[in-house]
Motif scaffolding. Structure first.
Motif, PDB file in Angstrom:
ATOM      1  N   GLU A 120      57.276  29.085  51.651  1.00 23.58           N
ATOM      2  CA  GLU A 120      56.069  29.595  50.996  1.00 23.58           C
ATOM      3  C   GLU A 120      56.199  29.642  49.469  1.00 23.58           C
ATOM      4  OE1 GLU A 120      53.196  30.290  52.315  1.00 23.58           O
ATOM      5  OE2 GLU A 120      53.704  30.102  54.431  1.00 23.58           O
ATOM      6  N   GLY A 121      57.375  29.280  48.943  1.00 27.91           N
ATOM      7  CA  GLY A 121      57.565  29.307  47.493  1.00 27.91           C
ATOM      8  C   GLY A 121      57.517  30.717  46.936  1.00 27.91           C
ATOM      9  N   LEU A 122      58.173  31.668  47.617  1.00 22.27           N
ATOM     10  CA  LEU A 122      58.124  33.065  47.215  1.00 22.27           C
ATOM     11  C   LEU A 122      59.476  33.547  46.685  1.00 22.27           C
ATOM     12  CD1 LEU A 122      56.193  34.514  50.313  1.00 22.27           C
ATOM     13  CD2 LEU A 122      55.229  33.907  48.077  1.00 22.27           C
ATOM     14  N   THR A 123      59.443  34.615  45.903  1.00 22.96           N
ATOM     15  CA  THR A 123      60.680  35.284  45.506  1.00 22.96           C
ATOM     16  C   THR A 123      61.182  36.093  46.702  1.00 22.96           C
ATOM     17  OG1 THR A 123      59.495  37.257  44.756  1.00 22.96           O
ATOM     18  CG2 THR A 123      59.873  35.501  43.117  1.00 22.96           C
ATOM     19  N   PHE A 124      62.427  36.592  46.605  1.00 21.32           N
ATOM     20  CA  PHE A 124      62.980  37.383  47.703  1.00 21.32           C
ATOM     21  C   PHE A 124      62.114  38.607  48.018  1.00 21.32           C
ATOM     22  CE2 PHE A 124      65.700  40.884  49.185  1.00 21.32           C
ATOM     23  CZ  PHE A 124      66.153  40.342  50.380  1.00 21.32           C
ATOM     24  N   PRO A 125      61.743  39.434  47.018  1.00 16.94           N
ATOM     25  CA  PRO A 125      60.910  40.602  47.341  1.00 16.94           C
ATOM     26  C   PRO A 125      59.567  40.220  47.957  1.00 16.94           C
ATOM     27  CG  PRO A 125      61.861  40.825  45.141  1.00 16.94           C
ATOM     28  CD  PRO A 125      62.128  39.432  45.589  1.00 16.94           C
ATOM     29  N   GLU A 151      60.651  52.766  50.033  1.00 10.79           N
ATOM     30  CA  GLU A 151      60.944  52.941  48.605  1.00 10.79           C
ATOM     31  C   GLU A 151      62.150  52.096  48.233  1.00 10.79           C
ATOM     32  OE1 GLU A 151      59.583  54.730  45.950  1.00 10.79           O
ATOM     33  OE2 GLU A 151      57.870  54.765  47.281  1.00 10.79           O
ATOM     34  N   GLN A 152      62.093  51.455  47.061  1.00  9.45           N
ATOM     35  CA  GLN A 152      63.187  50.604  46.609  1.00  9.45           C
ATOM     36  C   GLN A 152      63.891  51.252  45.431  1.00  9.45           C
ATOM     37  OE1 GLN A 152      59.968  47.367  46.536  1.00  9.45           O
ATOM     38  NE2 GLN A 152      61.882  46.261  46.453  1.00  9.45           N
ATOM     39  N   GLY A 153      64.938  50.579  44.951  1.00  7.49           N
ATOM     40  CA  GLY A 153      65.643  51.037  43.764  1.00  7.49           C
ATOM     41  C   GLY A 153      64.743  50.914  42.544  1.00  7.49           C
ATOM     42  N   GLU A 154      65.133  51.575  41.470  1.00 11.71           N
ATOM     43  CA  GLU A 154      64.298  51.619  40.278  1.00 11.71           C
ATOM     44  C   GLU A 154      64.049  50.220  39.707  1.00 11.71           C
ATOM     45  OE1 GLU A 154      61.795  52.655  37.497  1.00 11.71           O
ATOM     46  OE2 GLU A 154      62.469  53.939  39.139  1.00 11.71           O
ATOM     47  N   ALA A 155      65.086  49.354  39.679  1.00 14.97           N
ATOM     48  CA  ALA A 155      64.921  47.999  39.114  1.00 14.97           C
ATOM     49  C   ALA A 155      63.909  47.196  39.921  1.00 14.97           C
ATOM     50  CB  ALA A 155      66.268  47.278  39.094  1.00 14.97           C
ATOM     51  N   GLU A 156      63.997  47.313  41.258  1.00 13.08           N
ATOM     52  CA  GLU A 156      63.083  46.554  42.112  1.00 13.08           C
ATOM     53  C   GLU A 156      61.657  47.098  42.003  1.00 13.08           C
ATOM     54  OE1 GLU A 156      66.096  47.694  43.252  1.00 13.08           O
ATOM     55  OE2 GLU A 156      66.926  45.712  42.792  1.00 13.08           O
ATOM     56  N   ARG A 157      61.567  48.457  41.950  1.00 12.12           N
ATOM     57  CA  ARG A 157      60.237  49.055  41.790  1.00 12.12           C
ATOM     58  C   ARG A 157      59.609  48.620  40.469  1.00 12.12           C
ATOM     59  NH1 ARG A 157      62.677  53.675  44.146  1.00 12.12           N
ATOM     60  NH2 ARG A 157      62.998  54.642  42.106  1.00 12.12           N
ATOM     61  N   LYS A 158      60.435  48.537  39.434  1.00 13.61           N
ATOM     62  CA  LYS A 158      59.943  48.126  38.114  1.00 13.61           C
ATOM     63  C   LYS A 158      59.440  46.683  38.154  1.00 13.61           C
ATOM     64  CE  LYS A 158      61.357  47.953  33.256  1.00 13.61           C
ATOM     65  NZ  LYS A 158      62.469  48.151  32.304  1.00 13.61           N
ATOM     66  N   ALA A 208      58.435  44.987  40.810  1.00 14.03           N
ATOM     67  CA  ALA A 208      57.225  44.925  41.643  1.00 14.03           C
ATOM     68  C   ALA A 208      56.014  45.431  40.871  1.00 14.03           C
ATOM     69  CB  ALA A 208      57.430  45.737  42.914  1.00 14.03           C
ATOM     70  N   ARG A 209      56.204  46.542  40.127  1.00 12.57           N
ATOM     71  CA  ARG A 209      55.102  47.081  39.329  1.00 12.57           C
ATOM     72  C   ARG A 209      54.660  46.075  38.267  1.00 12.57           C
ATOM     73  NH1 ARG A 209      58.034  52.060  39.485  1.00 12.57           N
ATOM     74  NH2 ARG A 209      58.898  51.610  37.423  1.00 12.57           N
ATOM     75  N   HIS A 210      55.656  45.382  37.692  1.00 13.06           N
ATOM     76  CA  HIS A 210      55.332  44.398  36.652  1.00 13.06           C
ATOM     77  C   HIS A 210      54.478  43.271  37.225  1.00 13.06           C
ATOM     78  CE1 HIS A 210      55.662  42.211  32.948  1.00 13.06           C
ATOM     79  NE2 HIS A 210      56.303  41.206  33.506  1.00 13.06           N
ATOM     80  N   GLU A 225      52.562  43.419  39.866  1.00 10.86           N
ATOM     81  CA  GLU A 225      51.234  43.975  40.173  1.00 10.86           C
ATOM     82  C   GLU A 225      50.389  44.099  38.908  1.00 10.86           C
ATOM     83  OE1 GLU A 225      49.885  44.384  43.109  1.00 10.86           O
ATOM     84  OE2 GLU A 225      51.746  43.620  43.986  1.00 10.86           O
ATOM     85  N   ARG A 226      51.033  44.476  37.806  1.00  9.33           N
ATOM     86  CA  ARG A 226      50.320  44.567  36.523  1.00  9.33           C
ATOM     87  C   ARG A 226      49.824  43.192  36.084  1.00  9.33           C
ATOM     88  NH1 ARG A 226      48.374  48.800  33.732  1.00  9.33           N
ATOM     89  NH2 ARG A 226      49.131  48.003  31.732  1.00  9.33           N
ATOM     90  N   LEU A 227      50.642  42.164  36.295  1.00 14.71           N
ATOM     91  CA  LEU A 227      50.228  40.809  35.899  1.00 14.71           C
ATOM     92  C   LEU A 227      49.072  40.319  36.759  1.00 14.71           C
ATOM     93  CD1 LEU A 227      53.610  38.980  35.115  1.00 14.71           C
ATOM     94  CD2 LEU A 227      52.133  40.299  33.591  1.00 14.71           C
ATOM     95  N   TYR A 228      49.119  40.618  38.069  1.00 13.95           N
ATOM     96  CA  TYR A 228      47.989  40.263  38.939  1.00 13.95           C
ATOM     97  C   TYR A 228      46.715  40.956  38.451  1.00 13.95           C
ATOM     98  CZ  TYR A 228      50.983  38.201  42.605  1.00 13.95           C
ATOM     99  OH  TYR A 228      51.839  37.404  43.313  1.00 13.95           O
ATOM    100  N   ALA A 229      46.820  42.251  38.147  1.00 14.10           N
ATOM    101  CA  ALA A 229      45.649  43.014  37.687  1.00 14.10           C
ATOM    102  C   ALA A 229      45.155  42.491  36.349  1.00 14.10           C
ATOM    103  CB  ALA A 229      46.010  44.502  37.576  1.00 14.10           C
ATOM    104  N   LEU A 230      46.084  42.152  35.452  1.00 16.14           N
ATOM    105  CA  LEU A 230      45.715  41.629  34.134  1.00 16.14           C
ATOM    106  C   LEU A 230      44.976  40.301  34.270  1.00 16.14           C
ATOM    107  CD1 LEU A 230      45.767  41.359  31.073  1.00 16.14           C
ATOM    108  CD2 LEU A 230      48.188  40.708  31.209  1.00 16.14           C
ATOM    109  N   CYS A 231      45.479  39.387  35.090  1.00 15.29           N
ATOM    110  CA  CYS A 231      44.803  38.098  35.278  1.00 15.29           C
ATOM    111  C   CYS A 231      43.427  38.290  35.909  1.00 15.29           C
ATOM    112  CB  CYS A 231      45.672  37.167  36.133  1.00 15.29           C
ATOM    113  SG  CYS A 231      47.101  36.502  35.264  1.00 15.29           S
ATOM    114  N   ARG A 232      43.322  39.243  36.842  1.00 11.84           N
ATOM    115  CA  ARG A 232      42.006  39.541  37.444  1.00 11.84           C
ATOM    116  C   ARG A 232      41.035  40.034  36.369  1.00 11.84           C
ATOM    117  NH1 ARG A 232      42.840  44.518  40.439  1.00 11.84           N
ATOM    118  NH2 ARG A 232      42.460  45.356  38.348  1.00 11.84           N
ATOM    119  N   ASP A 233      41.499  40.957  35.532  1.00 11.98           N
ATOM    120  CA  ASP A 233      40.629  41.510  34.492  1.00 11.98           C
ATOM    121  C   ASP A 233      40.308  40.463  33.425  1.00 11.98           C
ATOM    122  OD1 ASP A 233      40.397  43.945  35.714  1.00 11.98           O
ATOM    123  OD2 ASP A 233      41.985  44.906  34.550  1.00 11.98           O
ATOM    124  N   ALA A 234      41.271  39.579  33.131  1.00 16.98           N
ATOM    125  CA  ALA A 234      41.004  38.498  32.173  1.00 16.98           C
ATOM    126  C   ALA A 234      39.949  37.559  32.740  1.00 16.98           C
ATOM    127  CB  ALA A 234      42.289  37.735  31.862  1.00 16.98           C
ATOM    128  N   GLY A 235      40.027  37.277  34.047  1.00 19.12           N
ATOM    129  CA  GLY A 235      39.026  36.429  34.689  1.00 19.12           C
ATOM    130  C   GLY A 235      37.640  37.044  34.625  1.00 19.12           C
TER     131      GLY A 235
END
Length: 588
Positions: A76-81, A97-104, A106-108, A110-120
């Protein structure tokens, strides 16, 4: 490991590797394993193996391998997470719940998905402002209806260096996030500015409905005509197709592969809702595999100019590797599908689809176009060129049919053409056999990992190291013995040492030593090597003696290269003294 082991165990249990792989590969049981054609490279004989006992896959051809998560990452061309999330969603499992690095991370994303949606949304809203009638008119002049523009989320980037920056930072997004999403560029002086300016915008939406990138087209003759988003953490050109999010739901039993955004949009508007396009680059093998998951038939509808026809030739080779039925559309009197539909209508285009040529007929005509078939010398060259192409057709019947067509075009008998094809088949067989002999004679090709970056410097030691790892994965009780008698520093191959150290660490922490413990921890090429090591398996029984033999082999290799002394000491600790033993075991 970024995910809790208990969660991954349940994830693996709920996503049996045979069941998952069967969605992509037709598997047949043979002995304890299942076999099929590898989805990651072109092959005619199935060398792709899936072991239900070990829950691993391994291809003896290209070397790909790993567990169920690694398979989904590659397929599927996906990253491990993201692969873990994909499998969790499939199994109806909640991500813990994941470790802080993984949560960070994942949040990043999600922020990029939201940013591209809002830019669109911003580009879409900007298109319909009264002052941007020129941009609106561009789409209207191309024959698009408002509902089509809405369906594809078409928009406009204003002629400004900071309009998007201002709009998105006002929503709380940072400049770093804008840069990571590929929406801005950085000048030589370090200033950032809007990447897309004075362009009509085409949002690129992935199969799950996320806006992940954009394509922008100028309204005048300035260059570049099209500008696309760069690769980002959420966008990989080779792993996505334009309009696949819509085409995946088609009722047609075929896909249409077009060359550009406007062709695809025009086709969808005319009712051809299975049209897709690659993203500003030539078709890739990954994109072809994506198409093959949704259909068995593909019709190439590229531009009628030289560049379009050359691109069609390249696409045929890639698509055939995925065992797709490939046809090529000829568009008379128009340069592309969009122009043809405007001039002749959807029904006329549907007739073209019904009369589309098999890719072999297309290729013969493309070869013929290079020669003057009224000239005897040119005809000979055409026939030789055509014979090389025809020799690549697997089906004898197909080969004969198209050989007859080529013969008729050149004005020779079918038998004469078939003689030339058989001669070319003989040449190609000899080349293949010679290549196979070279591979067999080559120690590197025979014994080394497929990935040259993992190549072994000491083959005898590395093979013993592989056997140690195979034993430790099969019987975790042997790990304590190995840890006492085999130092990680004695491993000659860095990748095998890395795996061994991880094995020791897992055992010390009372954790399971299996493939699942290494997924997401090893690099994909290292994971493939591990699956190749484990694939042969170990027969039941006591293996302490074998383990000791392999450890002795490794130890003696280190004595030979001076890493350790006969007594097992590091030479640096003996201040350069060289120790040897005579036959009686005395030090001399």
């Amino acid at each position: 490991m970024p995910f809790d082991r208990i969660f991954l165990d349940e994830l693996s249990a709920r996503n049996d590797i045979v069941e998952i792989v069967s969605q992509y590969v037709q598997l047949k049981k043979s002995g304890a394993n299942y076999f099929g054609l590898c989805p990651f490279h072109n092959e005619k004989t199935g060398s792709f193996s899936v072991s239900p006992d070990k829950q691993i896959f391994h291809c003896f051809g290209c070397g790909a391998g790993g567990g169920v998560i690694t398979f989904i990452m590659k397929a599927e061309g996906l990253t491990f997470p993201d692969a873990v999330r994909y499998l969790a969603e499939r199994a109806g499992m909640q991500i813990p719940e994941q470790g802080e690095a993984e949560r960070k991370a994942a949040r990043h994303r999600e922020r990029l998905y939201a940013l591209c949606r809002d830019a669109g949304r911003y580009y879409y809203d900007t298109l319909w402002r009264p002052e941007n009638r020129t941009a609106q008119q561009y789409f209207i002049n191309r024959g698009l209806f408002r509902r089509t523009m809405n369906r594809f989320g078409l928009g406009y980037a204003p002629d400004s260096f900071h309009a998007l920056i201002d709009a998105m930072t006002a929503k709380g997004y940072t400049r770093e996030e804008l840069m990571d999403a590929g929406l801005v560029s950085r000048s030589e002086k370090g200033h950032i500015y809007d990447r897309f300016r004075n362009r009509v915008m085409f949002p690129i939406i992935d199969v799950r409905g996320h806006v992940i990138a954009f394509g922008g087209r100028v309204l005048d003759d300035s260059k570049p005509k099209y500008l696309n988003s760069p690769e980002t953490p959420i966008f990989h050109k080779s792993r996505n197709l334009f309009a696949l999010n819509l085409s995946k739901s088609t009722k047609n039993d075929y896909f249409i592969l077009a060359e550009g955004y406007m062709d695809v949009i025009a086709l969808h508007q005319a009712g051809f809702d299975s049209a897709v396009a690659s993203l500003g680059t030539s078709l890739t093998e990954e994109q072809a595999r994506i198409i093959a998951r949704h259909t068995d038939r593909i019709i190439i509808s590229y531009d009628a100019d030289g560049a379009g026809q050359a691109a069609a030739q390249r696409a045929i080779d890639i698509l055939k590797k995925c065992d797709l039925q490939v046809k090529v559309l000829r568009i008379p009197g128009a340069k592309d599908p969009d122009e043809f539909i405007k001039a002749r209508g959807a029904d006329a285009f549907r007739n073209l689809i019904e009369r589309s040529e098999d890719h072999n007929a297309f290729r013969i005509e493309q070869i013929a176009a290079k020669y003057d078939l009224e000239d005897d010398e040119a005809r000979v060259l055409f026939l030789r060129d055509a014979a090389r192409m025809l020799a690549g057709i697997e089906s004898t019947i197909e080969r004969e049919v198209y050989a007859g067509r080529a013969a008729k075009m050149a004005g020779v008998t079918a038998e004469a053409m078939n003689v030339e094809v058989r001669r070319e088949l003989g040449i190609q067989r000899k080349r293949r056999k010679a290549a196979e002999r070279r591979e067999i004679r080559s120690p590197v090709g025979l014994a080394q990992p497929k990935d040259r970056s993992l190549a072994y410097t000491d083959m005898k030691s590395a093979k013993a190291e592989e056997n140690v790892l195979r034993l430790l994965f099969s019987d975790q009780k042997l790990i304590a013995v190995a840890e006492k008698d085999l130092q990680p520093a004695w491993f000659s191959a860095p990748v095998l040492r890395k795996i061994y150290e991880r094995v020791l660490e897992l055992n010390r922490n009372d954790q399971m030593v299996d493939v699942l413990s290494f997924e997401g921890w090893l690099e994909p090429n290292e994971m493939s090597l591990l699956s190749a090591i484990l694939e042969p398996g170990i027969p039941a029984g006591e293996h302490r003696g074998e383990l000791q033999e392999y450890i002795n082999t490794i130890r003696m290799q280190r004595v030979k290269d001076g890493t350790i002394t006969q007594a097992g000491e590091d030479p640096l600790l003996t201040f350069g003294r060289i120790k040897k033993q005579n036959a009686g075991g005395q030090t001399i």
